[in-house]
Design a protein around this motif. Structure first.
Motif, PDB file in Angstrom:
ATOM      1  N   LEU A  18      -9.160   1.460 -10.730  1.00 21.96           N
ATOM      2  CA  LEU A  18      -9.108   1.495  -9.267  1.00 21.96           C
ATOM      3  C   LEU A  18      -8.034   2.441  -8.759  1.00 21.96           C
ATOM      4  O   LEU A  18      -8.262   3.209  -7.816  1.00 21.96           O
ATOM      5  N   LEU A  19      -6.845   2.403  -9.367  1.00 22.53           N
ATOM      6  CA  LEU A  19      -5.792   3.303  -8.909  1.00 22.53           C
ATOM      7  C   LEU A  19      -6.073   4.754  -9.308  1.00 22.53           C
ATOM      8  O   LEU A  19      -5.719   5.679  -8.576  1.00 22.53           O
ATOM      9  N   MET A  22      -8.357   5.861  -6.663  1.00 21.36           N
ATOM     10  CA  MET A  22      -7.639   6.052  -5.404  1.00 21.36           C
ATOM     11  C   MET A  22      -6.869   7.368  -5.398  1.00 21.36           C
ATOM     12  O   MET A  22      -6.907   8.129  -4.416  1.00 21.36           O
ATOM     13  N   TYR A  74       4.040  -0.089  -5.413  1.00 18.92           N
ATOM     14  CA  TYR A  74       3.078  -1.011  -4.810  1.00 18.92           C
ATOM     15  C   TYR A  74       3.421  -1.308  -3.356  1.00 18.92           C
ATOM     16  O   TYR A  74       2.519  -1.462  -2.513  1.00 18.92           O
ATOM     17  N   LEU A 137      -7.794  -3.474  -3.154  1.00 18.55           N
ATOM     18  CA  LEU A 137      -8.016  -2.092  -3.572  1.00 18.55           C
ATOM     19  C   LEU A 137      -9.506  -1.752  -3.534  1.00 18.55           C
ATOM     20  O   LEU A 137      -9.892  -0.650  -3.115  1.00 18.55           O
TER      21      LEU A 137
END
Length: 340
Positions: A18-19, A22, A74, A137
């Protein structure tokens, strides 16, 4: 005919996938995320959410570079997305007598540490509510136009200047693919001549109601760790069980965790945990994860093998990957994270 659907496919929808999606999306890449759930819940959903390696001075400096600023990373991400991950810098109490190792590590990496009757207290560290993090997310990526597809990737095929991603239901061509599938990453890379020593290792967790006995900080010992969740609720983890089949809890793991929790908190005698669950980590034989391009054309990339440090290392790992893929200056040397 195979259809070109996006610039980049990210295989895996845990925190690393997911990151990575992103970071690439923020750089203008069109991204599709593919995952196999709920059959394979990501380890980052099941873990405790500590934003530090366990006893960080026991790890290499190369891992520290990926984990040192996780709380701030974060917090910044939550502000940028205008969401709440419950990033809490409540500090970490390490029950240890490793005085020289702790003070040397803290000095070299500019981490504040304070002597405590039970060991050392690191006030800058903390935790994140990881199931919230994963859910928010995914929501944020959806709003940014990232397609998240629930299909298991079975094969990655050569396709000229791109790669065909094959699932049980489809085949689509992408310019590049990022394998960030955690414990299930290695088999996808074998046809490409890469053998990663990444295998599933089960981690089991308990949820307790400790009431007034709940610590107000992350509490770490060699027998396990407590993570306060508010209102007297506290996580306790975790096991290290080799597993190649399922992420379901085991009786042996449950009994081991319960005994260790009682050892650290005798007041739990006679109480029963409120819940038990497990996840499969991408076990690795070295401290450092794998972040590198597989082929000379830089079509296939790897971001996996973070073992117990996926959540804490994810922001920096995803940022390094995206910088590399997009031809930007790298914030640190990627050599320690290369192929085995």
């Amino acid at each position: 005919m195979t259809k070109h659907v996006a610039d980049v496919a990210v295989v895996g929808a845990g925190i690393m996938g997911l990151l990575s999606a992103m970071e690439l999306n923020c750089r203008g890449r069109r991204v599709t995320v593919l995952h196999d759930e709920p059959a394979r819940n990501p380890a980052s959903w099941a873990g405790g959410g500590i934003l530090s390696p366990l006893f960080p001075w026991r790890y290499s400096d190369a891992l520290t570079r990926l984990t040192r600023n996780a709380v701030q990373d974060y917090q910044a991400l939550a502000r940028g997305l205008e969401v709440d991950f419950q990033v809490i810098p409540q500090g970490l109490l390490a029950v240890t007598d490793e005085t020289d190792q702790v003070t040397d590590w803290c000095r070299r990496h500019e981490v504040t540490c304070e002597r405590h009757p039970r060991g050392w207290f690191l006030p800058e560290l903390g935790s994140v509510r990881n199931p919230w993090l994963i859910d928010r997310l995914r929501e944020a990526l959806g709003k940014r136009g990232v397609n998240i597809v629930a299909e298991q990737v079975t094969c990655l095929e050569e396709a000229g200047s791109g790669i065909n991603v094959v699932t049980g239901a489809s085949k689509h061509r992408f310019d590049a693919v990022v394998v960030a599938a955690g414990a299930w990453s290695a088999p996808l890379l074998v046809p490409w001549g890469v053998t990663l020593p990444v295998t599933p290792v089960k981690g089991q967790m308990l949820l307790w109601d400790l009431g007034e006995d709940c610590p107000d900080t992350v509490w770490l010992s060699d027998y396990g760790y407590f993570i306060p969740r508010g209102d007297g609720l506290c996580l306790f983890g975790s096991t290290m069980e080799p597993s190649f089949e399922t992420g379901l809890p085991t009786r042996e793991g449950y009994e081991c965790l319960r005994a260790n929790a009682l050892r650290l908190r005798p007041s739990l005698a006679g109480k029963t945990p409120l819940a038990v669950w497990a996840g499969l980590r991408p076990g690795n034989i070295r401290d450092e994860p794998y972040i590198f391009p597989v082929d000379s054309q830089q079509r296939l990339w790897v971001n996996t093998g973070h073992f117990r440090n996926g959540l804490v290392a994810a922001p920096a790992s995803a940022r390094l990957l995206a910088q590399w893929m997009c031809g930007e200056p790298l914030e640190f040397d990627p050599a320690p994270y290369g192929a085995p």
